[in-house]
Write a protein that holds these residues in place. Structure first.
Motif, short mmCIF file in Angstrom:
data_model
loop_
_atom_site.label_atom_id
_atom_site.label_comp_id
_atom_site.label_asym_id
_atom_site.label_seq_id
_atom_site.Cartn_x
_atom_site.Cartn_y
_atom_site.Cartn_z
N THR A 1 6.07 6.71 -20.96
CA THR A 1 5.26 5.49 -21.02
C THR A 1 5.29 4.83 -22.38
O THR A 1 4.50 3.92 -22.63
N GLY A 2 6.20 5.25 -23.28
CA GLY A 2 6.17 4.73 -24.64
C GLY A 2 6.28 3.23 -24.72
O GLY A 2 5.46 2.54 -25.36
N VAL A 3 7.29 2.65 -24.08
CA VAL A 3 7.49 1.19 -24.13
C VAL A 3 6.32 0.47 -23.49
O VAL A 3 5.82 -0.53 -24.02
N LEU A 4 5.88 0.96 -22.34
CA LEU A 4 4.78 0.31 -21.65
C LEU A 4 3.49 0.40 -22.46
O LEU A 4 2.71 -0.56 -22.51
N ASP A 5 3.25 1.52 -23.13
CA ASP A 5 2.05 1.64 -23.96
C ASP A 5 2.05 0.60 -25.08
O ASP A 5 1.03 -0.04 -25.35
N LEU B 1 1.53 -2.90 -23.62
CA LEU B 1 0.13 -3.07 -23.22
C LEU B 1 -0.76 -3.34 -24.42
O LEU B 1 -1.61 -4.24 -24.40
N ALA B 2 -0.58 -2.57 -25.48
CA ALA B 2 -1.41 -2.75 -26.68
C ALA B 2 -1.18 -4.13 -27.29
O ALA B 2 -2.13 -4.83 -27.67
N ASP B 3 0.08 -4.55 -27.39
CA ASP B 3 0.39 -5.86 -27.97
C ASP B 3 -0.19 -6.99 -27.12
O ASP B 3 -0.77 -7.95 -27.64
N PHE B 4 -0.04 -6.87 -25.81
CA PHE B 4 -0.53 -7.94 -24.93
C PHE B 4 -2.04 -8.02 -24.97
O PHE B 4 -2.62 -9.11 -25.03
N ASP B 5 -2.71 -6.89 -24.95
CA ASP B 5 -4.17 -6.88 -24.97
C ASP B 5 -4.70 -7.47 -26.27
O ASP B 5 -5.69 -8.21 -26.28
N THR B 6 -4.02 -7.16 -27.36
CA THR B 6 -4.44 -7.72 -28.65
C THR B 6 -4.19 -9.22 -28.71
O THR B 6 -5.04 -10.01 -29.15
N ALA B 7 -3.01 -9.67 -28.23
CA ALA B 7 -2.66 -11.09 -28.32
C ALA B 7 -3.54 -11.96 -27.44
O ALA B 7 -3.97 -13.04 -27.86
N ARG B 8 -3.84 -11.50 -26.24
CA ARG B 8 -4.60 -12.36 -25.32
C ARG B 8 -6.05 -12.50 -25.73
O ARG B 8 -6.72 -13.45 -25.34
N LEU C 1 -2.37 -7.11 -16.85
CA LEU C 1 -2.85 -5.86 -17.47
C LEU C 1 -3.12 -4.78 -16.42
O LEU C 1 -2.74 -3.63 -16.59
N ASP C 2 -3.77 -5.18 -15.32
CA ASP C 2 -4.10 -4.19 -14.28
C ASP C 2 -2.84 -3.61 -13.65
O ASP C 2 -2.77 -2.40 -13.38
N SER C 3 -1.85 -4.44 -13.40
CA SER C 3 -0.61 -3.92 -12.82
C SER C 3 0.10 -2.99 -13.79
O SER C 3 0.65 -1.95 -13.38
N ALA C 4 0.08 -3.33 -15.08
CA ALA C 4 0.70 -2.44 -16.07
C ALA C 4 -0.06 -1.13 -16.19
O ALA C 4 0.55 -0.05 -16.33
#
Length: 736
Positions: free
Chosen positions: A295-299, A302-309, A345-348
């Motif tokens: 899950t390294g790439v997905l983690d 996810l962190a980048d997207f959550d921070t950016a949004r 986010l939920d799908s990821a």
């Protein structure tokens, strides 16, 4: 004369499948080889009897599935249990009451062992017979070595037959179903990523991909999976596969929501594309020989997207599209942007759960449990515990009258104990037939038992008549019976599964007569004893169904599902309170998780019974899924959102808690509707009103930035989850 289509269809269904014929050949070869070797070669009648019935017990009464090697390995693993049961039955045969008490204990223990998974379910009837046979007179402990020798030889011969006679390939397992579902979701996620990136797709591509994904996800339902293929064991691997299926079923609606809300959104497009890659990696890693996913790439994404949004837009933002959408709340794209980001986010998160479940199923290392101490156990708690502890927890959790396995075990133990007392008290000849009939004809409801009873009694009577005629015509000529046994046994074990219980009971009556006439002289009264014993055993099974579970699992499923919805209501309220900092964990999520497992077991029992589809009640599968989504949706929210940060404004926290109270009240209303047996289509109108209010809020402008300069989009995440739960609730009172 041409056959009618209906008659042709009946003939096609009556034709035995090759697997049935192959299994009948294997059992016949093993049983006859052991019987003839000991009866005529070594002159050991006791060993001959136990060799034959051991092969029949594990080959016919039991259900041992899998590849040839798996079936042979399972048979060999049962040898210690078989020895213990034969020894116990031999010792307790000294008195009828001792044998009956032993039957109660063995009946409960073997039947309750089904909580350990499908293999124990399949082996239960066969293991019961290995105690039933020696617990009847004559009481002869001196023959115990011969009995153990016969059982050992019978099981070894059966294992050898599984490997050598028409070895069958491994059937499609649940891992294959999961892999196909993950690939279908990955294809759908690719289309969702294209839509968020502004790329056009071929007409009908989304519809066909969505249909394929729904069909693959539907294949994961336990009601669509043969019992022996279900990952229902207590170990970490089976739990992980079940968790993987639940996570896939949770991810599917999130990807479909992305497609419904799709607007140009580069961040969501990137995250959804990575989600598709993670799902493909999980699909490749589900087979035991595939690469283990990570899950390294997905983690990181996810962190980048959550921070950016969640960041407040400013002049330093390089993403012009995102800035325009966030600063103009009248833009339709801006109104759907928060919900679209939540869906991505939920799908990821769902895909990350899938990958981690696959890693647990492959015995790969997991990072330490990141769940806060006050919210433990986390979703993958079982990955950190040893196997014996997992099995103990499974057995302990089902020691309750609410458990379908516990109730089945009590009913089985009581019925078999009563049958043993009756056979001993009336001194019935060949009394073990009474217990065998009780064991094979008893069902979880009186209606099912009654449906099976009539053809079984008719078949037994006809078989007894044929047996009497054969015994009168042939007389005492064991050679004739020895020559007739293999073909009759082969036909019996083939026709029974193909033609139904009447043929099975009738031909098996002839088989046992051919066996016992070779052990001792017999007259036509052997057939009479068979009819009397089967009738007595069937009557006891019917009474057990009337006393223990007269209506089957329908009423208990209704109560259990209502309890699940009430536990889910508590979990929803507690989760939102934790996320908004207005409450603390109190174990509601753990109770809802356990309630989900019990309800799934009850639903699986219900689907095994015969019932009128017109009276099937509400959509039970939708009710179970509502409970699953309450748990599976709360877990990623608690893992992603720090406690107390979902709504930084006091007013926002109050609003979220108000929505949570509405959703919890809707869960409780649906639970009350189930208990009141309201008809399909009678969903409470307050459910629709609560959903409309949530959707209107989600379709409005994005939330305003807080005093810390950040947009509280976690509140949107929680609101979207709550709206999805209301969608699930609306489906419960639609026809299933």
């Amino acid at each position: 004369m041409r056959r009618s289509p209906e008659r042709a269809e009946r003939l096609r269904r009556a034709r035995p499948a090759p697997a049935v014929v192959h299994r009948a050949v294997r059992v016949t070869a093993a049983a006859c080889a052991g019987f003839y070797t000991f009866r005529y070669g070594l002159d050991r009648p006791a060993s001959a009897t136990y060799a034959l019935f051991a092969a029949v017990a594990l080959g016919v009464l039991a259900r041992v599935e899998g590849s040839a090697r798996t079936r042979a390995r399972t048979i060999l693993w049962t040898l210690p249990a078989a020895w213990a049961l034969v020894c116990l039955g031999t010792v307790l045969a000294v008195h009828s009451w001792a044998a009956a008490l032993g039957m109660v204990g063995v009946g409960f223990a073997v039947s309750y062992g089904s909580v350990g998974g499908p293999r124990m379910v399949g082996l239960a009837n066969g293991l019961q017979l290995l105690y039933i046979l020696p617990c009847f007179p004559p009481y002869s402990p001196d023959t115990l070595p011969q009995r153990l020798l016969g059982v050992t030889a019978g099981l070894l011969l059966l294992a050898a037959a599984e490997l050598l006679l028409w070895p069958e390939p491994a059937p499609p397992d649940y891992r294959g179903r999961l892999s196909r579902a993950a690939l279908a979701l990955a294809e759908l996620a690719d289309l969702a990523a294209d839509a968020c990136a502004g790329r056009a797709t071929a007409p009908g591509a989304v519809t066909s991909a969505a249909d394929r994904a729904r069909a693959r996800l539907d294949e994961l339902r336990f009601s669509r999976v043969p019992v022996m293929e279900r990952p229902a064991g207590a170990g970490a691997v089976d739990r992980a596969l079940t968790h993987c299926a639940a996570a896939l079923r949770y991810t599917g609606p999130q990807v479909l929501r992305i497609l419904r809300l799709a607007r140009p959104y580069p961040g969501a497009a990137r995250l959804t594309a990575v989600t598709a890659q993670a799902l493909r990696a999980a699909a490749a890693g589900l087979p035991r020989a595939g690469p283990v996913p990570d899950t390294g790439v997905l983690d990181r994404e996810l962190a980048d997207f959550d921070t950016a949004r969640a960041a407040l837009p400013g002049p330093d933002r390089t993403d012009r599209t995102d800035r325009t959408d966030r600063t103009d709340p009248t833009d339709p794209a801006g109104r759907v942007r928060p919900a679209l980001g939540t869906a991505a986010l939920d799908s990821a998160e769902g895909a990350r759960f899938v990958v981690r479940a696959v890693r647990v199923g492959r015995h790969a290392a997991l990072p330490p449990d990141e769940t806060p101490a006050d919210q433990r156990p986390g979703p993958f708690w079982y990955a950190y515990d040893p196997a014996p502890l997992l099995w103990w927890r499974r057995f302990r959790a089902n020691l309750t009258p609410r458990s379908v396995a516990f109730r089945n075990a009590l009913r089985t133990a009581g019925a078999l104990g009563a049958a043993r007392l009756l056979a001993g008290g009336l001194d019935l000849s060949h009394g073990f037939w009474v217990l065998l009939a009780t064991l094979t004809l008893m069902r979880t409801s009186a209606a099912d038992t009654r449906t099976t009873l009539r053809p079984a009694l008719v078949g037994t009577a006809l078989g007894a008549a044929a047996t009497a005629a054969v015994l009168l015509a042939v007389g005492e000529h064991p050679l004739v019976y020895a020559l007739a046994l293999p073909p009759v046994m082969l036909i019996a074990f083939t026709a029974g599964p193909a033609l139904g219980p009447a043929w099975g009971q009738g031909l098996f009556t002839l088989v046992v007569a051919l066996v016992f006439t070779q052990l001792a002289p017999a007259s036509w009264r052997l057939a009479e004893a068979r009819v009397v014993n089967v009738a007595a055993g069937a009557a006891i099974g019917l009474l057990a169904g009337l006393c223990a579970w007269p209506r089957g699992g329908a009423q208990d499923l209704r109560r259990r599902t209502a309890g699940l919805l009430e536990d889910s209501a508590d979990a929803v309220r507690e989760t939102v309170a934790v996320l908004t900092g207005t409450g603390h964990p109190g174990g509601a999520l753990r109770r809802a998780r356990n309630s989900t497992l019990l309800t799934e077991a009850m639903y699986a029992q219900y689907r095994c019974e015969r019932h009128d589809p017109a009276g099937d009640g509400p959509n039970w599968q939708a009710a179970v899924l509502a409970g699953q989504h309450a748990v599976r949706g709360a877990e990623p929210l608690l893992a992603r959102i720090p406690p107390g940060t979902a709504a930084p404004h006091r007013g926002g926290a109050r609003a979220l808690l108000g929505h949570a109270d509405q959703v919890a009240a809707a869960f409780r209303r649906q639970a009350a509707a189930l208990r009141a047996r309201e008809p399909a289509g009678a969903a409470h109108p307050a459910v629709a009103r609560a959903r409309a209010a949530l959707v209107a809020e989600l379709d409005g402008p994005p939330p305003a930035p807080g005093t810390d300069g950040r947009v509280p989009l976690h509140a949107v995440d929680v609101a979207v989850w709550l709206a999805g739960l209301l969608d699930d609730l609306q489906q419960i009172h639609e026809p299933g």
